[in-house]
Design an enzyme around this catalytic site. Structure first.
Site, mmCIF file in Angstrom:
data_model
loop_
_atom_site.group_PDB
_atom_site.id
_atom_site.type_symbol
_atom_site.label_atom_id
_atom_site.label_comp_id
_atom_site.label_asym_id
_atom_site.label_seq_id
_atom_site.Cartn_x
_atom_site.Cartn_y
_atom_site.Cartn_z
ATOM 1 N N ARG A 36 0.831 -1.208 0.000
ATOM 2 C CA ARG A 36 0.000 0.000 0.000
ATOM 3 C C ARG A 36 0.864 1.256 0.000
ATOM 4 O O ARG A 36 0.483 2.280 -0.559
ATOM 5 C CB ARG A 36 -0.945 -0.018 1.196
ATOM 6 C CG ARG A 36 -2.007 -1.107 1.088
ATOM 7 C CD ARG A 36 -3.169 -0.857 2.006
ATOM 8 N NE ARG A 36 -4.232 -1.824 1.778
ATOM 9 C CZ ARG A 36 -5.460 -1.717 2.278
ATOM 10 N NH1 ARG A 36 -5.760 -0.689 3.048
ATOM 11 N NH2 ARG A 36 -6.369 -2.628 2.031
ATOM 12 N N TYR A 151 -18.492 -2.165 16.436
ATOM 13 C CA TYR A 151 -18.026 -0.981 15.709
ATOM 14 C C TYR A 151 -18.518 0.299 16.380
ATOM 15 O O TYR A 151 -17.734 1.233 16.602
ATOM 16 C CB TYR A 151 -18.510 -1.040 14.258
ATOM 17 C CG TYR A 151 -18.199 0.201 13.463
ATOM 18 C CD1 TYR A 151 -16.911 0.444 12.996
ATOM 19 C CD2 TYR A 151 -19.195 1.136 13.187
ATOM 20 C CE1 TYR A 151 -16.618 1.595 12.266
ATOM 21 C CE2 TYR A 151 -18.909 2.291 12.463
ATOM 22 C CZ TYR A 151 -17.624 2.508 12.008
ATOM 23 O OH TYR A 151 -17.337 3.647 11.297
ATOM 24 N N LYS A 155 -16.331 3.465 18.027
ATOM 25 C CA LYS A 155 -16.479 4.854 17.602
ATOM 26 C C LYS A 155 -16.800 5.763 18.796
ATOM 27 O O LYS A 155 -16.381 6.938 18.812
ATOM 28 C CB LYS A 155 -17.549 4.970 16.517
ATOM 29 C CG LYS A 155 -17.175 4.277 15.210
ATOM 30 C CD LYS A 155 -15.970 4.931 14.533
ATOM 31 C CE LYS A 155 -14.663 4.253 14.722
ATOM 32 N NZ LYS A 155 -13.534 4.945 14.045
#
Length: 255
Positions: A36, A151, A155
């Site tokens: 990447r 998730y 957050k």
């Protein structure tokens, strides 16, 4: 200004780096792996790239070492993260649930290992509002696995971290940003917002000298200050998260 943007090989992170570079800032990019890193050099060939997989505590420590060689930083943007909805609970080589390690532990550890910047931006999500604070079970070791809830919880953790830093480090402007539902690979085909919009608030917080940008301990979307999940304002929860992350990483939070 010198800036580090994590997760900057594609999507919102790359767009953030592009916008900051376009207005003359020196940006250090971050890639998960060498492949990447090679890819992103095709987009911003003059920007240094540091490499490290956030799902590995060893690699985050190595990443911090590499990043320090290009610093110190005026701004760090914690953009990198994993999306939710996965069907199975995945455990990393360190023995931690992967979403928690990448979205919560990694930004904590990188912040703790780098010299304090003047500005710090944590990317979160509007789904932080659905996050739950479970200091007894942050990694779904006791609860039935729910990938989307995991998730949402991370957050919420990101907002807690941003506010904790704002309180602990009064000389650092630390804020959390909901970028919106952006048309990226993570956002998916149904996303409603364009890529430049997903980076604009982070760029403003990182670089602007506007009075509105020079404030700390806020949760924003499109430059508008919003009220976060009430847990995010709980100092006890902030301190608990710092303490837990410190114990799990072996690095106490400075200050």
């Amino acid at each position: 200004m010198r800036m580090l943007v994590t997760g900057s090989t594609q999507g919102i992170g790359l767009e953030t780096a592009r916008q900051l570079t376009a207005v003359g800032h020196d940006v250090v990019l971050h890639a998960r792996n060498a492949s990447r890193a090679d890819d992103v050099r095709g987009h911003l060939p003059d920007a240094p790239v540091v490499v490290g997989d956030l799902a590995s505590l060893r690699q985050v420590r190595d990443l911090a070492d590499a990043a320090r060689e290009h610093g110190p930083y005026d701004v760090v943007v914690h953009n990198a993260g994993l999306g939710g909805g996965r069907d199975q609970r995945v455990v990393t080589e360190d023995g931690f649930e992967e979403l928690f390690q990448v979205n919560t532990l990694a930004p904590y550890l990188l912040t703790a290992l780098l010299p304090a910047p003047s500005r710090l931006v944590h990317l979160t999500s509007g789904l932080e509002a659905q996050g739950t604070w479970r200091p007894d079970d942050l990694q779904f070791e006791r609860r039935p696995w729910d990938g989307m809830q995991a998730y949402c919880d991370t957050k919420l953790h990101d907002v807690l971290l941003a506010f904790a830093v704002a309180r602990r480090w009064p000389d650092t402007l630390s804020n959390a940003v909901d970028p919106g539902w952006i048309k990226t690979r993570m956002g998916g085909a149904g996303a409603t917002d364009e890529l430049p919009d997903g980076a604009e608030t982070q760029v403003w917080l990182a670089a602007s000298q506007d009075d509105a940008a020079l404030q700390s301990g806020r949760y924003l979307k499109r430059r508008e200050v919003l009220e976060p999940n009430p847990v995010a304002r709980d100092v006890t929860a902030q301190e608990q998260l710092l303490e837990i992350c410190g114990e799990l990483t072996g690095v106490a939070f400075p200050g």
